[in-house]
Design an enzyme around this catalytic site. Structure first.
Site, mmCIF file in Angstrom:
data_model
loop_
_atom_site.group_PDB
_atom_site.id
_atom_site.type_symbol
_atom_site.label_atom_id
_atom_site.label_comp_id
_atom_site.label_asym_id
_atom_site.label_seq_id
_atom_site.Cartn_x
_atom_site.Cartn_y
_atom_site.Cartn_z
ATOM 1 N N GLU A 259 1.092 6.859 1.299
ATOM 2 C CA GLU A 259 -0.254 6.845 0.736
ATOM 3 C C GLU A 259 -1.162 6.247 1.792
ATOM 4 O O GLU A 259 -1.031 5.088 2.162
ATOM 5 C CB GLU A 259 -0.333 6.013 -0.546
ATOM 6 C CG GLU A 259 -1.737 6.010 -1.145
ATOM 7 C CD GLU A 259 -1.900 4.979 -2.231
ATOM 8 O OE1 GLU A 259 -2.866 4.193 -2.163
ATOM 9 O OE2 GLU A 259 -1.056 4.945 -3.139
ATOM 10 N N CYS A 298 -7.453 1.587 -2.649
ATOM 11 C CA CYS A 298 -7.261 2.930 -2.105
ATOM 12 C C CYS A 298 -7.933 3.982 -2.977
ATOM 13 O O CYS A 298 -8.216 5.084 -2.510
ATOM 14 C CB CYS A 298 -5.775 3.232 -1.961
ATOM 15 S SG CYS A 298 -4.835 3.079 -3.509
#
Length: 523
Positions: A259, A298
């Site tokens: 990620e 994020c």
């Protein structure tokens, strides 16, 4: 000479203190040194071998239900030390209490969710994946996919922004699936992760070797990985590239979950007027995403797309709310937003902000507001900054650069087709949120943009008081995204093909990408 304690690593089934001076952890507001960490001198191969042979064997001997019960015990242990975790988060991450809750309580909630889900699996030691499929005219020759634990270890290389949730959202499904976990927390905020792991280890609720932690330098950490191991990384695209090119991944087929950077977007329906419910919901959510965890998420909104006619109104509304945000030492009762995690991150955000300013105007500059109980020369505090672009089609950095702090860019669009094209220039993101009172609008454009997003968050007036927020990752939904966001799908239980019948046969292990998840409200 530093007198800070050197935090030990739990490695190969025992606590081991690294050698050398170690790497320092600081209070990002006051600048004081809190602890040191070191992985120097550890036998890395021994730790991986112990996790596979001892931890993995012990976990696989249990059923899914039994492993779920272990997760429940972990939750109980962590709950008893919850107040200590809040103190550590304040000191080492610079977060206000509500932001600490996102990380700490979010991690406990995620653990509890997997414990409850796993309990429903009972005594199962393998799971059926779908229905049987006939392979020929004779019904005795069929295919059945099953899920079984991989006989490797899961190396979790985690980011600095969520030392609690980042650990448990990965460790919970791995442990439930019978796979031992080795966690390498980001150094700057490693204290909270270390303390949680220490509490669980000392409580003795998991088999020895099921959970290990190594803090400090990651040099050589991937070298002992073997083909049935899994590495899961959360962090920058630059580091992700290094991980993908490591021999363990590139040559030995170690499964890799990444990620990385994600320039997430929010889209306002062109039919929404200034002051409408959809407009107000977007304004509220943009401010929340800019300020929760000081924008260090994020999933935070980085690009805000509004109809050109509403550009000025949106800038004024968002700016007015940002003006109410007080920034400084999280220990001060009036502070609503704390600091970034370190001065190094402070410098990174300032550099990124300077780059974005070459393509955008400043709509709100919070840096003019004094910090509360914080020395600007020492504290890693960055006030919210709202940038703007009236011509985002001419920009490049605004669509490709993620500034990991309280920064977002307002962008004007002329028609919905242009908005979609501009959103796609993010090259794949974790989350897109759509704001509209029109269920048809949400459905059409969620479907049109689902292929380049891991999750579509649909926000209509009907779910205004119900939804958990654009950037809040829930364990019920898949977390990840395509493209630059780097698709993330956990493969703790790889799919195996079995053909039962007169001649039972087994095919090779396969890990299939999971479908995009669309999270919508009442639409």
């Amino acid at each position: 000479m530093s007198t800070s304690p050197l935090l030990p690593n739990f490695w190969a089934g025992r606590w081991q203190t690294g050698t050398g001076a170690g790497m320092a952890l600081f209070d990002p507001v006051r600048g004081t040194e809190l602890a040191r960490v070191s992985s120097q001198g550890l036998d890395l191969a021994e730790g991986f071998r112990f996790a596979r042979e001892q931890g993995g064997t012990a976990l696989r001997a249990l059923s899914y239900g039994q492993r779920a019960a272990l997760l429940g015990e972990v939750v109980k242990v962590l709950q008893t030390h919850r107040s200590a975790y809040y103190d550590i988060a304040t000191a080492n991450a610079g977060t206000v209490a509500s932001d600490s809750a996102v990380d700490i309580d979010g991690g406990l909630f995620t653990l509890g969710y997997y414990a409850r889900q796993g309990a429903t699996l009972g005594d199962a030691r393998l799971l059926l994946d779908g229905q049987r499929t006939r392979l020929g005219k004779d019904p005795l020759f069929q295919a059945q996919h099953i899920l079984t634990p991989t006989h490797g270890a899961a190396l979790l290389i985690n980011a600095f922004n969520f030392p609690s949730w980042g650990l448990w959202e990965k460790a919970a499904p791995a442990l439930l699936s019978g796979v031992p976990v080795i966690v390498k927390p980001a150094t700057s905020t490693a204290w909270l992760t270390h303390r949680m792991v220490q509490d669980v280890i000392e409580a003795g609720v998991l088999p020895v070797g099921a959970l290990s932690i190594v803090c400090g330098s990651s040099a050589g950490l991937m070298d002992p990985l073997q083909p049935f191991d899994v590495v899961s990384f959360t962090g920058s695209a630059q580091t992700a590239s290094v991980i993908r090119s490591h021999a363990a991944v590139a040559q030995h087929s170690v499964r890799c979950n990444i990620e990385a950077d994600s320039v997430n977007a929010a889209l306002l329906d062109p039919a929404a007027g200034a002051g409408s419910a959809a407009f107000d919901l977007l304004v509220q959510e943009v401010v929340r995403e800019m300020t929760v965890k000081s924008g260090q998420k994020c999933t935070a909104i980085r690009r805000v797309f509004v109809p050109r006619a509403l550009y000025d109104a949106a800038a004024q509304a968002i700016g007015a709310r940002l003006a109410e945000i007080t920034v400084g030492d999280p220990r001060h009762p009036a502070v609503r937003m704390g600091s970034l995690v370190s001065r190094a991150q402070f410098d990174t955000v300032q550099a990124g902000l300077a780059a974005l300013k070459t393509e955008a105007e400043v709509l709100f500059d919070g840096s003019q507001t004094p910090l509360l109980d914080a020395d600007p020369a020492v504290a890693a505090c960055v006030a919210p900054t709202l940038l703007g672009s009236r011509h985002p089609a001419d920009a490049r950095l605004l669509h490709t650069t993620e500034v990991f702090g309280p920064v977002a860019t307002l962008m004007a669009y002329d028609d919905i087709e242009q908005a979609q094209a501009l959103i796609r220039r993010g090259e794949g993101s974790l989350v897109l949120s759509i704001y509209s009172a029109d269920a048809g609008f949400i459905a059409r454009h969620a479907a049109a943009l689902a292929d380049c997003h891991g999750r579509i968050h649909a926000v209509s007036p009907e779910v205004a008081t119900l939804h958990t927020g654009h950037g809040n990752v829930m364990p019920m939904s898949l977390h990840g995204g395509p493209g630059r966001a780097a698709l993330r799908h956990f493969v703790w239980n790889p799919t195996v093909t079995m053909t039962p019948g007169r001649r039972a046969r087994w095919a090779c292990v396969q890990a299939a990408c999971r479908p995009v998840h669309m999270s919508t409200g009442r639409v």
